[in-house]
Design a protein around this motif. Structure first.
Motif: not given
Length: 269
Positions: A98-101, A104-113, A157-160, A165-171
């Motif tokens: 359940r990433l925001f595809g 970006t990768v960084a933006e996905n992390i920032k949402i959690a922060l 990079e866009l999460a999608k 395997g890297e999407q799993r790591k990002l989650e």
């Protein structure tokens, strides 16, 4: 359980009923600080339903769940929302990523922060100095987390577009960004090949030590489960049928009959 470890979470006699069907019945669990525990069982046994109760997605029909938050306070968590539980130290991943595809990768992390941010809507609207400073801090924290997963080069990079395997790591990385005490991993190795699963085993062990986490995971890959879990609970038809060390579970006749199968040899099911 060792007297040297602090009790972190207790689920006492929790059950849940959907339309007259008891999906989980009289489930009990005690998690201690720093443990790495596995929850296993056949498809439809109720494992994800248990996770949904522990993480606030579902409210138990019966029973109570208590958790020691980051300030050391004991809280009754059954009935609280996922956001509320995330705020006191419980984070989870999902079987279906359940990433925001389109972020970006960084933006996905920032949402959690976001819970750690020090700005108000006015700062955001006018992009004040305080806002810009906060953005720098969020960017740096995102980079530090991604470095642990060797993904700092993928920040923009866009999460999608990431490999599976890297999407799993990002989650998992995003879940860690909320600074949890308890991490719930729902089938983290789902869809991974053997090499990716091996790397995941090492990563889970590493982040557990690095962040002083308690980890509860659901997983069907028995090589992963038996390789890293200290203790296992086995669910079948919504009830716990066995609990113990991996070696004990492998030798349990009821577990072999219900889940592992007579041909189980200790490797991947």
């Amino acid at each position: 359980m060792s007297e040297n470890k602090e009790l972190l979470l207790r689920a006492k006699d929790i059950s849940i009923v959907f339309g007259g069907l008891r999906a989980v019945s009289d489930f009990n669990l005690e998690l201690y600080q720093g443990e790495l525990i596995g929850l296993i069982g056949p498809n439809g046994a109720g494992k994800t339903t248990v996770f949904n109760m522990l993480s606030g997605v579902y409210k138990p029909t019966e029973g109570t769940i208590t958790f020691v938050d980051s300030k050391g306070n004991l809280q009754v968590t059954s009935g609280k929302s996922p956001a509320q539980l995330n705020g006191i130290g419980i984070a989870r991943t999902f079987q279906n990523i359940r990433l925001f595809g389109n972020l970006t990768v960084a933006e996905n992390i920032k949402i959690a922060l976001h819970q750690t941010r020090k700005v108000n809507p006015i700062d955001v609207l006018f992009r004040t100095k305080k806002f810009r400073k906060d953005e720098e801090v969020m960017q740096e924290r995102s980079k530090i987390l991604l470095e642990l997963f060797h993904m700092e080069g993928k920040m923009n990079e866009l999460a999608k577009n990431l490999p599976y395997g890297e999407q799993r790591k990002l989650e998992i990385c995003r879940a860690l960004a909320s600074n949890p005490k308890l991490l719930l991993l729902d089938e983290p190795a789902a869809g991974m090949n053997e090499q990716e699963t091996h790397e995941l085993m090492e990563m889970i062990s590493f982040i557990r030590e690095k962040f002083n986490l308690t980890v509860l995971l659901i997983e069907h890959d028995m090589k992963l489960v038996m390789g890293i879990c200290e203790r296992l609970l086995v669910l079948n038809y919504g009830r716990v049928i066995a609990e113990g060390l991996p070696a004990e579970i492998q030798a349990n006749e009821e577990v072999i009959k219900a889940y592992l199968g007579s041909g189980y040899t200790g490797g991947k099911k």
